[in-house]
Design an enzyme around this catalytic site. Structure first.
Site, PDB file in Angstrom:
ATOM      1  N   ALA A  50       0.723  -0.837  -0.281  1.00 10.84           N
ATOM      2  CA  ALA A  50       0.417  -0.271  -0.100  1.00 10.84           C
ATOM      3  C   ALA A  50       0.861   1.514   0.544  1.00 10.84           C
ATOM      4  O   ALA A  50       0.677   2.308  -1.100  1.00 10.84           O
ATOM      5  CB  ALA A  50      -0.809  -0.758   1.144  1.00 10.84           C
ATOM      6  N   PRO A  59      -3.416   4.415  -5.318  1.00 10.49           N
ATOM      7  CA  PRO A  59      -4.248   4.234  -4.807  1.00 10.49           C
ATOM      8  C   PRO A  59      -3.807   2.509  -4.450  1.00 10.49           C
ATOM      9  O   PRO A  59      -3.740   1.912  -5.195  1.00 10.49           O
ATOM     10  CB  PRO A  59      -6.393   3.816  -4.803  1.00 10.49           C
ATOM     11  CG  PRO A  59      -6.262   3.662  -6.234  1.00 10.49           C
ATOM     12  CD  PRO A  59      -4.801   4.518  -6.648  1.00 10.49           C
ATOM     13  N   ASP A  60      -4.656   1.887  -3.114  1.00 13.79           N
ATOM     14  CA  ASP A  60      -3.886   0.772  -3.384  1.00 13.79           C
ATOM     15  C   ASP A  60      -4.515  -0.565  -3.468  1.00 13.79           C
ATOM     16  O   ASP A  60      -5.741  -1.075  -2.389  1.00 13.79           O
ATOM     17  CB  ASP A  60      -3.836   0.079  -1.157  1.00 13.79           C
ATOM     18  CG  ASP A  60      -4.020  -1.305  -0.697  1.00 13.79           C
ATOM     19  OD1 ASP A  60      -3.078  -1.644  -1.538  1.00 13.79           O
ATOM     20  OD2 ASP A  60      -3.964  -1.543   0.624  1.00 13.79           O
ATOM     21  N   LEU A  61      -5.151  -0.697  -4.561  1.00 13.71           N
ATOM     22  CA  LEU A  61      -5.411  -1.607  -5.376  1.00 13.71           C
ATOM     23  C   LEU A  61      -5.081  -3.142  -5.787  1.00 13.71           C
ATOM     24  O   LEU A  61      -5.522  -3.416  -6.373  1.00 13.71           O
ATOM     25  CB  LEU A  61      -6.490  -0.831  -5.872  1.00 13.71           C
ATOM     26  CG  LEU A  61      -7.671   0.264  -5.954  1.00 13.71           C
ATOM     27  CD1 LEU A  61      -8.077   0.839  -7.004  1.00 13.71           C
ATOM     28  CD2 LEU A  61      -8.501  -0.348  -5.024  1.00 13.71           C
TER      29      LEU A  61
END
Length: 284
Positions: A50, A59-61
């Site tokens: 992240a 983003p943390d995806l």
């Protein structure tokens, strides 16, 4: 350039994993944060998927590539004279042989270990039990084939994502244990009691994430539960972003610059960066 594996650092890292005698695995996101954490007393550094994504403006995806993660880890390894472990999400692929290749490449660049989770990225779904176990078995086989120690941590992330319950998480980490994982990890269990149950479920070292209710525990509390390793995940990076958000909000909405008065003096930052640098780096 790839870093040659440092067998001593890899061995030192594995030896740190002692149930009931936890150490802090300090997750960094760039050379500067790694050096500051080293100067402050960290015994080992880890990447955070992240926090790494944040540095790229993402983003943390679960959108990092394996090449990006390996290059980022090498930047941290070059910055400090400490073992570095990789937060390598789902191993960057579903198939067991892809996960095994991720382990092999991680060892080749000099990482002391990596985490592999059972989340079917991108998204928060999970791999079915048999496939999840086979992925860890393949990873463990690849780890044992390396020329140096390598600490493979198997994660059961379904509790954190609300995909399965603690009973299923424990079933998974026990199977990961049998498949050859060196340590186990169930991020964000619902309570201290659940973390205790996780530690009782295996004789292997257990990693705990110091967030939520667990952030209120002391090192002594974690030790009493049987935890071997305490990681920070993206918490420090998110704390840094919180400082940016609060100072930025004050400046851009109210013309208020007083939050900047709480900054750390540049001379102190400089001293920490120099103190935490690898001997081959900028340390004088």
């Amino acid at each position: 350039m790839p870093r040659h594996p440092n067998r001593q650092l890899a061995s030192d890292f594995k030896a740190l994993h002692m149930p009931g005698q936890p150490f802090i695995l300090a997750n960094a996101w760039d050379a500067g944060s790694a050096r500051m954490l080293a100067a402050l007393g960290a015994k080992a550094i880890a990447t955070s998927s992240a926090a790494h994504a944040f540095t790229l403006g993402r983003p943390d995806l679960g959108q990092l590539t394996r090449d990006e993660a390996l290059a980022h880890a090498q930047d941290l390894m070059a910055a400090v004279d400490l073992p570095v472990s990789g937060d390598f999400e789902n191993g960057f692929g579903e198939a067991p042989d892809v996960v095994a290749e991720t382990v092999r490449l991680s060892g080749e660049v000099g990482l002391a270990g990596i985490c592999i989770e059972d989340t079917a990225l991108p998204g928060t779904g999970f791999y079915e039990f048999d496939l999840a176990v086979e992925r860890i078995r393949a990873a463990a086989s690849a780890a044992r084939a390396l020329s140096q120690d390598f600490t493979l941590v198997a994660r059961a992330d379904g509790v954190m994502h609300g995909q399965y319950d603690l009973t299923e998480a424990i079933r998974r980490i026990q199977a990961f244990d049998d498949a050859g994982a060196d340590a186990l990890y169930v991020p964000v269990p619902g309570s201290v009691q659940e973390l205790a149950a996780i530690c009782r479920a295996t004789n292997k070292p257990v990693n705990a994430l110091a967030v939520g209710p667990l952030s209120k525990l002391s090192m002594q509390d974690f030790a009493a539960l049987g935890v071997a390793r305490i990681s920070l995940g993206s918490a420090l990076a998110r704390l840094t972003h919180k400082a940016i958000f609060e100072a930025g909000t004050a400046m851009f909405t109210g013309g208020d610059f007083t939050p900047l008065s709480a900054m750390m003096p540049g001379s102190r930052v400089d001293a920490l960066l120099l103190a935490g640098a690898a001997e081959s780096g900028e340390k004088r």
